[in-house]
Design an enzyme around this catalytic site. Structure first.
Site, PDB file in Angstrom:
ATOM      1  N   SER A  55     -22.638 -47.132 -33.977  1.00  8.26           N
ATOM      2  CA  SER A  55     -21.477 -46.233 -34.004  1.00  8.26           C
ATOM      3  C   SER A  55     -21.216 -45.849 -35.451  1.00  8.26           C
ATOM      4  O   SER A  55     -20.987 -46.726 -36.292  1.00  8.26           O
ATOM      5  CB  SER A  55     -20.227 -46.936 -33.462  1.00  8.26           C
ATOM      6  OG  SER A  55     -20.354 -47.179 -32.097  1.00  8.26           O
TER       7      SER A  55
ATOM      8  N   ASP B 177     -25.870 -53.221 -26.909  1.00  8.28           N
ATOM      9  CA  ASP B 177     -25.072 -52.742 -25.792  1.00  8.28           C
ATOM     10  C   ASP B 177     -25.958 -52.738 -24.545  1.00  8.28           C
ATOM     11  O   ASP B 177     -26.890 -51.952 -24.452  1.00  8.28           O
ATOM     12  CB  ASP B 177     -24.565 -51.330 -26.079  1.00  8.28           C
ATOM     13  CG  ASP B 177     -23.633 -50.844 -24.984  1.00  8.28           C
ATOM     14  OD1 ASP B 177     -22.457 -51.212 -25.021  1.00  8.28           O
ATOM     15  OD2 ASP B 177     -24.096 -50.118 -24.100  1.00  8.28           O
TER      16      ASP B 177
ATOM     17  N   GLU C 236     -27.345 -50.339 -30.443  1.00 13.71           N
ATOM     18  CA  GLU C 236     -26.426 -49.199 -30.536  1.00 13.71           C
ATOM     19  C   GLU C 236     -25.805 -49.131 -31.920  1.00 13.71           C
ATOM     20  O   GLU C 236     -25.557 -50.153 -32.566  1.00 13.71           O
ATOM     21  CB  GLU C 236     -25.332 -49.329 -29.466  1.00 13.71           C
ATOM     22  CG  GLU C 236     -24.366 -48.161 -29.457  1.00 13.71           C
ATOM     23  CD  GLU C 236     -23.625 -47.993 -28.135  1.00 13.71           C
ATOM     24  OE1 GLU C 236     -24.059 -48.572 -27.120  1.00 13.71           O
ATOM     25  OE2 GLU C 236     -22.602 -47.274 -28.127  1.00 13.71           O
TER      26      GLU C 236
END
Lengths: 489, 65
Positions: free
Chosen positions: A107, A100, A105
């Site tokens: 999630s 990102d 990154e």
């Protein structure tokens, strides 16, 4: 009535590359190494590529602009931050790993219970360590040194996020009155929550008033109250609404005001207290409005108030400290749970938060190992000649990172086990759609042609694809049992 | 051999004073338990030896931009 609070955390990790001479690589050289780091790990994991542009076309993205009618914001272009499917994929545990802008990154998969999310947040650190090991063992052509941090600021004026995402009832934002109620009651909680969930930071940034140490990594970077953007002129309350679920039913609260956390207790409180406060808001349980007159100034002030003595002017004319504001929420949460029980975890979180808030006022150092900011503060006080370095070392994501050393010696208070965290590298929680995503990716990964948060497309044969709808984020028990027997999970 | 300068030893601290209303002295009192924690002291000492570059005040982590 409040709905089940499906949550996830996105962490952008600090990523530094140093050459043999200890000089930091920046610009294209840095970006190339970051791209390889992400791309090769996704390849090694056989992660299924995620094409965000397809997801954007399939799921409607609703902005709050029309609903609120209060903020002159342009619709968020979800394609703008599409970084390409080769740098973006879903792992076998249902999590998303990607590049990102200038950071790796992660999630987490969707979770319902606070402790499940703590476990998955901690697992993200293990995944990052795995990616680093792979890069160093197989790909580093030069003797570059890569250092990963779970933090939110590079200390040189640039911030990156740890976003807490919670699916809420669409009703909360379907009318202006409801939306204003949400803002009035959530903002003061966001601002005062940092007393328990701040990451701790040496010094100040972004031209904010100087200080030796402050509670929050992110506070200095907020410049507005409400807005849709996340990277410049940051708002405390972010308006991005990409539910990745049935949009008529769900609104996604994208809370960009939280700090990345190492301590399990602090993380648990961040998740559980936020879920309870949002449930109170959905049920219109809160009456007293504790909104500061100047919320941006208030979060900066509270972040510097290590002794909880600074008074904040509220809209209603009252004056109180950040800790007093937070306590009002915690006491209300206790009352709320008496009449609207959630889970034992939520009850325990509220009780622990009240206990810690009392200890903080008397002796912040007694919360060492529970809270990130007090633990970091203590380390910097014990090593004043290298305060900045020790604060970074605490957040270093590597087996020799200071946090992990403190865990090994029992100095960090634990809520979950190493075995649970390790398992979360491979498995998703059994009560959300992540369980189905994870199961299908593990069993049929080579046949999955498309995957995103809200659906999976599987190739049956040369001419037939079937799409599995994941628009409902909650998985009921009977579905989970059937899936377990079919998929052999 | 590393060209990195070893970190300087932390300055000797004065004996913690009795608790008074003065904020700084309150802080010294609060740190006493942690300062007396030998195991914690050893962890921090080892961290200094293991990661001098990380602890170098001159080194400021920067993002890629």
């Amino acid at each position: 009535m409040a709905i089940s609070k499906v949550c996830g955390i996105e962490n952008e990790f600090g990523f530094s590359v140093l050459d043999q001479g200890g000089n930091q690589l920046l610009g294209d050289e840095y970006r190339e190494i970051l791209r390889s780091f992400v791309k090769e790990f996704l390849k090694y994991q056989k992660a299924v590529r995620h094409d965000k542009s397809k997801e954007a076309r399939r799921t409607s993205v609703i902005t709050l602009e029309d609903v609120a009618g209060l903020f002159k914001e342009t619709a968020h272009d979800v394609l703008a931050d599409n970084i390409g499917p080769e740098l973006d994929g879903f792992l076998g545990n249902g999590a998303r790993f990607y590049m990102d802008v200038d950071h790796p990154e992660y999630s987490t998969p969707e979770c319902l219970n606070p402790l499940d999310l703590v476990v998955h947040d901690k697992a993200s650190e293990l995944v990052m360590m795995d990616a680093l090991r792979l890069y160093l063992n197989q790909l580093a052509s030069r003797k570059d040194r890569i250092v990963l941090h779970k933090n939110n600021s590079d200390g040189a004026g640039k911030s990156y996020g740890s976003h807490l995402n919670i699916l809420l009832s669409r009703d909360l934002v379907s009318e202006k009155d409801n939306f204003l109620y949400l803002l009035q009651h959530y903002l003061p909680f966001q601002i005062s929550r940092i007393i328990l969930t701040g990451g701790g930071k040496v010094g100040s940034e972004n031209d904010r008033p100087s200080c030796a140490f402050q509670l929050s990594q992110r506070a200095d970077f907020f410049e507005r109250l409400v807005a849709i953007n996340t990277m410049e002129s940051r708002p405390i309350f972010n308006l991005r609404d990409e539910p990745h679920a049935t949009a008529k039913k769900y609104f996604r609260l994208h809370d960009i005001s939280t700090d990345a956390l190492m301590c399990e207790y602090a993380d648990f409180l961040r998740i559980a207290l936020t879920q309870v406060v949002l449930a109170m808001i959905e049920d219109r349980f809160l009456e007293e409005v504790l909104l500061p007159k100047k919320p941006v100034e208030a979060i900066i002030k509270i972040s510097r108030d290590l002794r909880f003595k600074e008074m904040i002017d509220l809209e209603g004319g009252q004056r109180m400290t950040g800790l007093e504001i937070l306590r009002k929420y915690l006491l209300a949460a206790g009352k709320y749970l008496n009449v609207h029980p959630m889970t034992d975890q939520h009850t325990q979180a509220v009780a622990k938060a009240l206990e810690l808030s009392e200890i903080l006022e008397k002796d912040p150092m007694k919360t060492f190992g529970y809270l990130d900011w007090t633990t970091t503060w203590a380390l910097t006080k014990l090593q004043p000649d290298a305060a900045l370095g020790f604060s970074k070392l605490f957040r270093k994501v590597a087996s020799d990172g200071l946090y992990y050393e403190l865990v090994k010696s029992g100095k960090i208070k634990r809520l979950v086990t190493d075995e649970q965290i390790l398992a979360a590298k491979f498995d998703a929680p059994a009560n959300t759609r992540a369980f189905l995503r994870s199961g299908l990716l593990k069993k049929l990964g080579d046949r999955v042609v498309e995957v995103d948060w809200s659906g999976i497309k599987i190739r049956v044969n040369d001419s037939v694809d079937i799409s599995v709808d994941l628009m409902d984020p909650v998985l009921d028990n009977s579905t989970a049992v059937v899936l377990q027997s079919i998929l052999g999970l | 051999m590393s060209e990195q300068k070893p970190p300087e030893k932390p300055p000797k601290k004065e004996e913690p004073k009795k608790k008074k209303k003065n904020g700084e002295e309150e802080e010294e009192e609060e740190e006493k338990d942690l300062e007396a924690d030998e195991e914690l002291g050893n962890i921090l000492k080892n961290a200094r030896n293991r990661d001098p570059q990380e602890l170098n005040q001159e080194y400021r982590q920067k993002s890629g931009e």
